[in-house]
Design an enzyme around this catalytic site. Structure first.
Site, PDB file in Angstrom:
ATOM      1  N   LYS B  80       1.441  -1.440  -0.302  1.00 29.56           N
ATOM      2  CA  LYS B  80      -0.427  -0.314   0.190  1.00 29.56           C
ATOM      3  C   LYS B  80       0.748   1.055  -0.128  1.00 29.56           C
ATOM      4  O   LYS B  80       1.654   1.149   0.552  1.00 29.56           O
ATOM      5  CB  LYS B  80      -0.798  -0.257   1.530  1.00 29.56           C
ATOM      6  CG  LYS B  80      -1.865   1.223   1.266  1.00 29.56           C
ATOM      7  CD  LYS B  80      -2.441   1.170   2.850  1.00 29.56           C
ATOM      8  CE  LYS B  80      -3.917   1.523   2.859  1.00 29.56           C
ATOM      9  NZ  LYS B  80      -4.264   1.555   4.271  1.00 29.56           N
ATOM     10  N   SER B 155      -8.923   0.900   2.713  1.00 28.64           N
ATOM     11  CA  SER B 155      -7.859   1.777   1.886  1.00 28.64           C
ATOM     12  C   SER B 155      -6.793   1.216   1.561  1.00 28.64           C
ATOM     13  O   SER B 155      -6.208   1.677   0.951  1.00 28.64           O
ATOM     14  CB  SER B 155      -7.167   2.991   2.896  1.00 28.64           C
ATOM     15  OG  SER B 155      -7.102   2.436   3.849  1.00 28.64           O
ATOM     16  N   SER B 179      -9.539  -1.781   6.891  1.00 26.99           N
ATOM     17  CA  SER B 179      -8.845  -1.343   6.319  1.00 26.99           C
ATOM     18  C   SER B 179      -8.301  -2.402   4.874  1.00 26.99           C
ATOM     19  O   SER B 179      -8.218  -2.565   4.273  1.00 26.99           O
ATOM     20  CB  SER B 179      -8.234   0.292   5.907  1.00 26.99           C
ATOM     21  OG  SER B 179      -8.990   1.348   6.252  1.00 26.99           O
TER      22      SER B 179
END
Lengths: 467, 467
Positions: B80, B155, B179
């Site tokens: 990420k 996310s 997330s």
């Protein structure tokens, strides 16, 4: 043998193992001192003489039957009045909880009971532990055994005075901003705040969920280590505890600091000190250097404002915890505590900044321990003040008792790192001075080892008040 | 052999050990899929093809030289865009940090590099990870491999989409309110949020100091366990980590839940669910019961309001973290995020209550684990919504995407307890449904063991999107 109440845990334990001393004899000796000294010192608010003698007799019977529970078996202990004790009043020094009798022991009390300790009673604290002097409007002031006109420090002042006056070899306290280390410093004993999460808080009346740490006050580093050994460890009943392995703290009892990197954060811890405290601490640093430690100045990396800001969180927590009682029976609170708890809450941005400040302090302390293995500072800016004296003076500057006594201990509550206060000298008035040693999270072994090395090289901890 | 990119870590690892597959071959296969699929899915924001092939060649050389780093050696991975990667842009999906190239790896990245993993690139997220859809105004939306008109969840949506589309066998994400688990559920893969403090956050751009948890997204429970093994452990650079021993997570890979006490907290987790999600979860509970677990309803002991209140703390932290940039270059923020960060802060008493609520949730979850060993719930109220759809509907009721997708995951961020999402079925539209399993602090083994048992008894995790 002289008075068994004078023995440390380690000494008494060896005497018990040799059958030179019985738990009943030791408990009687401690109770005799409580009876003689407590009316003047007011260290205990509850004395459980009868059950203590029963417990001692039981310990004695077990020992005679060959059931040895370890080095705490048959050793008396006392608990700050915040610790729940089954069947014994636990009022947290308050009027609100007067007469409250828990039906279950706090986790720490249960562990020490299982280790064979004998409970002598409950020690004085502030109303709900809010203070640094142990001058409680409901239960009266505890007096410092070195000078009864002076405070013992707080909020575990009853525990500090009881241990210093040899009423019991150890007592448990709690430390939210310094409340174990401050009375240890002011009463001339050893007070250990373990790492946040090392010791369960289940069954202890809270002051702050973030900063409360239970721990021992004792008369030697070895004794503090023995008690820590018995109370340390994961407890599913306290979400702050973690299943970190509990080391053998006996490993700490090696007087060797050669090569240890000691940091001295002068900027935040030496700025304003009583000159006699400064001299004693500088001499202590020389002792550690002489023992082979590398002692160097370091920069704290946080500010006084950070600590003050982070501390606001405690006020907020207190306000919330007490809200129902404050509404139902405001008159049961002293005007002083009511005033503290009902003071206007900080503005949202200030309160938010308080969070940030607490992270900043944690991060700064973490970075310090990248450079050094241990931090050494004075425990308090000055020795014990007179009862009722507030503000107090340090170098001609007026400070609240909170500022004078807790400023140097609070950072390690915010950081959650272990810290101990040990005796390192006396003022010309004969008042004890405390040295603070702080270590990495869960590294009580290094903290205790350095404290033990200092203790072996000096004899400050052997001095007893003339009571 | 079919496309090596289809292999799980465990399968690829075995093939590499047998010399049936080389790290370079595997990396090329993954890069080929990235090249083919990423233009449409937008899972990666940076692809480090060149250095990936170099790393793979190095891994291959090491393996040929007999230097075996373990089961992750030569396996591709993606991060990420919040994870610092030395020499590779790390912008947290923001314009503020565009072009920022860290000179040091995040702790987790360094650990996986040491374990021999090959970095393929950085995956898409929201602007500073603030969202649950992975629809980023600066980098564009990531598309769900099961239906490109739909969100992957967020996310860590780029990581979820990359893993589901077989662009890489595993990717790292962070989970502040769900997330990791939300994209795992919506993309049909395995997403593990470890215990708070189990994995270091050093070098990861924060959203919340209290609730951020890094962890893996993968295609099987075994793979998630392999990655966790490599990243778990104390790190003095993250004050939230603690020196809890890291178990051998291979112990979790025993498909046995006989006698396991599973609690189903229907009050807080089943109140509003898409009917197809409900059916899939009920069937999953039957599977677990059939495997010998004792499955019973339990009461959560906290309220939705507690979670919402506790979540306010994240907004406050975000506001503080972003304050300097918001002041210097407000225009570099999307209007949406600027609006979120600059919304009025809660009143002092509400903010204070947020603290209390977070303790209440922690305490309630602690009590649940006195009764049961594991909690099982749906991961999200519904399957993936359409890109740009907000509010979304659940049973005819309009909800924000945050409420629809994060309500059931957030409680375990506040509690800090480990939780995994695993595939447990599909909607009639062919969208994946996630099952959430949550355990005691630091008891990832039980969480993974039950997830593994479910996986062995079903084959939902083997289904791949037709991309």
């Amino acid at each position: 043998m002289s008075d068994p109440a004078e023995l440390t845990i380690a000494e008494a334990s060896r005497a018990i193992a040799r059958r030179d001393l019985s738990p009943v004899e030791l408990t009687r000796a401690c109770l005799a001192r409580v009876e003689r000294l407590n009316p003047a010192l007011n260290a205990f608010v509850v004395v459980t003489a009868e059950s203590a003698l029963e417990e001692a007799a039981r310990a004695e019977a077990e020992l005679l039957a060959g059931k040895y529970r370890g080095p705490l078996h048959g050793i008396p202990v006392a608990y700050k009045d915040l610790f729940d004790t089954a069947g014994v009043e636990t009022a947290a020094g308050s009027a609100v909880l007067r007469g409250r009798v828990p039906d279950r022991d706090a986790a720490v009390v249960a562990r020490l009971r299982a280790a064979g300790m004998v409970m002598l009673g409950k020690t004085n604290t502030h109303e709900f532990a809010w203070g640094t002097t142990t001058n409680n409007p409901h239960t009266g002031p505890t007096r410092n055994p070195w000078d009864p006109e002076r405070i013992p420090g707080g909020s575990s002042g009853g525990s500090g005075a009881a241990v210093a006056a040899r009423m019991c070899p150890a007592a448990l306290g709690t430390d939210t901003g310094g409340s174990i280390r401050i009375p240890a410093a002011l009463c001339g004993c050893v007070g250990l705040k373990p790492t946040f999460g090392r010791v369960s808080r289940a069954g202890i009346i809270p002051m702050s969920w973030q900063f409360d740490h239970p721990g021992p006050l004792a008369r030697s580093v070895e004794d503090a280590a023995l008690v820590l050994q018995a109370v340390a460890g994961y407890d599913p009943e306290d979400f702050a505890t973690v299943p970190v392995p509990v080391p053998d703290f006996a490993d700490a009892l090696v007087p060797d600091v050669r090569g240890l990197r000691i940091g001295v954060p002068r900027d935040q811890f030496f700025g304003l000190l009583d000159p006699e405290v400064l001299v004693a601490v500088e001499e202590a640093l020389e002792v550690l250097r002489g023992l082979g430690a590398a002692v160097d100045d370091v920069e704290s990396g946080f500010t006084r404002e950070d600590i003050i800001a982070a501390w606001r969180l405690v006020n907020v927590e207190g306000r919330l915890y007490h809200a129902p009682w404050l509404e139902q029976s405001p008159e049961a609170y002293s005007e002083e505590l009511r005033g503290v708890l009902l003071q206007p809450l900080p503005e949202p941005l200030d309160l938010s900044a308080a969070y940030l400040a607490s992270y900043r302090v944690k991060e700064a302390v973490r970075r310090l321990f990248e450079q050094v293995d241990l931090l050494v500072t004075p425990t308090t800016m000055r020795a014990a003040s007179r009862i009722g004296e507030d503000p107090v003076q340090v170098e001609g500057i007026e400070l609240s008792t909170g500022a004078a006594f807790a400023s140097l201990t609070m950072p390690f509550n915010v950081a959650g790192t272990p810290a101990v206060s040990i005796p390192c000298g006396f003022t010309s008035d004969g008042l004890p001075i405390g040295l603070q040693l702080a270590g990495r999270p869960f590294d009580e072994v290094t903290v205790l080892r350095a404290a033990f090395a200092f203790e072996c090289a000096t004899d400050w901890h052997r001095r007893a008040p003339a009571v």
